[in-house]
Scaffold this motif. Structure first.
Motif, short mmCIF file in Angstrom:
data_model
loop_
_atom_site.label_atom_id
_atom_site.label_comp_id
_atom_site.label_asym_id
_atom_site.label_seq_id
_atom_site.Cartn_x
_atom_site.Cartn_y
_atom_site.Cartn_z
N ALA A 74 0.84 -1.20 0.00
CA ALA A 74 0.00 0.00 0.00
C ALA A 74 0.87 1.25 0.00
O ALA A 74 0.57 2.23 -0.70
CB ALA A 74 -0.93 -0.01 1.21
N TRP A 75 1.95 1.23 0.78
CA TRP A 75 2.86 2.38 0.81
C TRP A 75 3.59 2.54 -0.53
O TRP A 75 3.83 3.65 -1.00
CB TRP A 75 3.88 2.23 1.94
N TYR A 76 3.94 1.42 -1.15
CA TYR A 76 4.58 1.49 -2.47
C TYR A 76 3.66 2.16 -3.48
O TYR A 76 4.06 3.03 -4.25
CB TYR A 76 4.96 0.09 -2.93
N GLN A 77 2.38 1.74 -3.45
CA GLN A 77 1.40 2.33 -4.35
C GLN A 77 1.23 3.82 -4.10
O GLN A 77 1.03 4.61 -5.02
CB GLN A 77 0.04 1.62 -4.18
N LYS A 78 1.32 4.20 -2.85
CA LYS A 78 1.11 5.60 -2.48
C LYS A 78 2.31 6.48 -2.84
O LYS A 78 2.15 7.63 -3.26
CB LYS A 78 0.83 5.69 -0.98
N LEU A 79 3.52 5.95 -2.68
CA LEU A 79 4.72 6.77 -2.82
C LEU A 79 5.41 6.66 -4.17
O LEU A 79 6.32 7.45 -4.46
CB LEU A 79 5.73 6.41 -1.72
N LYS A 80 5.00 5.73 -5.02
CA LYS A 80 5.69 5.60 -6.30
C LYS A 80 5.45 6.86 -7.14
O LYS A 80 4.39 7.50 -7.03
CB LYS A 80 5.21 4.34 -7.04
N PRO A 81 6.40 7.24 -7.96
CA PRO A 81 6.27 8.47 -8.76
C PRO A 81 5.04 8.43 -9.66
O PRO A 81 4.71 7.40 -10.26
CB PRO A 81 7.56 8.49 -9.60
N ALA A 82 4.35 9.58 -9.75
CA ALA A 82 3.15 9.67 -10.59
C ALA A 82 3.53 10.05 -12.01
O ALA A 82 4.42 10.88 -12.23
CB ALA A 82 2.19 10.69 -10.01
N ARG A 83 2.88 9.44 -12.97
CA ARG A 83 3.12 9.81 -14.38
C ARG A 83 2.35 11.08 -14.73
O ARG A 83 1.43 11.47 -14.04
CB ARG A 83 2.64 8.67 -15.30
N LYS A 84 2.77 11.69 -15.82
CA LYS A 84 2.07 12.88 -16.30
C LYS A 84 1.50 12.61 -17.68
O LYS A 84 2.15 12.01 -18.53
CB LYS A 84 3.01 14.08 -16.37
N ILE A 85 0.27 13.04 -17.88
CA ILE A 85 -0.35 12.89 -19.20
C ILE A 85 -1.04 14.20 -19.58
O ILE A 85 -1.29 15.06 -18.74
CB ILE A 85 -1.39 11.74 -19.20
N ASP A 86 -1.31 14.32 -20.88
CA ASP A 86 -2.10 15.48 -21.34
C ASP A 86 -3.54 15.25 -20.96
O ASP A 86 -4.09 14.17 -21.16
CB ASP A 86 -1.98 15.64 -22.85
N CYS A 87 -4.15 16.28 -20.41
CA CYS A 87 -5.53 16.14 -19.94
C CYS A 87 -6.33 17.40 -20.26
O CYS A 87 -5.80 18.51 -20.17
CB CYS A 87 -5.52 15.89 -18.44
N ASP A 88 -7.58 17.22 -20.67
CA ASP A 88 -8.45 18.35 -20.94
C ASP A 88 -9.20 18.82 -19.71
O ASP A 88 -10.01 19.74 -19.76
CB ASP A 88 -9.48 17.98 -22.03
#
Length: 212
Positions: A74-88
């Motif tokens: 759960a901590w791994y899921q919380k702390l892993k780097p977030a990706r960036k995408i184009d969003c409207d």
């Protein structure tokens, strides 16, 4: 509307992740239930239920491992780097409290407290050594009762609490490691049968009685 590059929170807590957190809590509770139950039994006045979860004791190391693994994930899921995408979208949705690191921290601390419960369970039981009564030496008797089902210091406190309710108890020493209780008593005020009955009231099993 112009496209904007906004952070995509792919590490937000999903239903699956919440299930992992819930599993971690259940595992932590299961690992400590055999020691929590005696205390709850005394508080509820239903001593006989105290040994109901003693069968969980052999599973305790595995439940601790499960707790560590699922909360670690759960901590791994919380702390892993977030990706960036184009969003409207105009704004990034604000996560609710159960999706925050603060909530996961609370869950983790609670699980740790539950896992450590057997090591401090004794503090919730009165540290009594008999009823401060005097007895003629000729009337003092000691009995050792072998007990099956005790798993931690909380179980010791439970047995001591029940036996000390009897009249004429001078001293009680219970050991879950040795699986026994040594009781010194005034045989003019109580007897071995009454002491055995008090032990059985906890829900544990008496396997042998030795008079000293």
């Amino acid at each position: 509307m112009r496209n904007q590059e906004l952070p995509y929170m792919d590490n937000q807590e999903t239903p699956a992740t919440k299930a992992w957190v819930g599993a971690g809590l259940l595992a932590a509770l299961g690992a400590s239930l055999c020691c929590i139950t005696p205390l709850l039994a005394i508080m509820a006045g239903t001593s006989g239920m105290a040994a109901s979860f003693s069968w969980l004791e052999p599973l305790r190391p595995y439940l601790i491992g499960v707790t560590a693994l699922v909360l670690g994930f759960a901590w791994y899921q919380k702390l892993k780097p977030a990706r960036k995408i184009d969003c409207d979208c105009e704004t990034t949705p604000k996560p609710n409290f159960m999706q925050t690191e603060a909530f996961l921290s609370i869950v983790t601390v609670f699980a740790a407290v539950m896992l450590a419960f057997p090591s401090y369970a004794y503090v919730f039981y009165p540290q009594t050594q008999g009823q401060q009564v005097t007895a003629d030496k000729a009337n003092v008797q000691t009995v050792e009762i072998k007990i099956k089902g005790m798993t931690c210091a909380g179980c010791e406190g439970h047995v001591n609490s029940e036996v000390n309710k009897l009249a004429g108890i001078l001293k009680v020493e219970t050991s879950y490691a040795d699986g026994n209780t040594l009781v010194q008593f005034d045989k003019t005020k109580t007897d071995v049968k009454q002491i055995e009955k008090a032990v059985l009231a906890t829900g544990y099993k008496v396997t042998e009685i030795k008079k000293k």
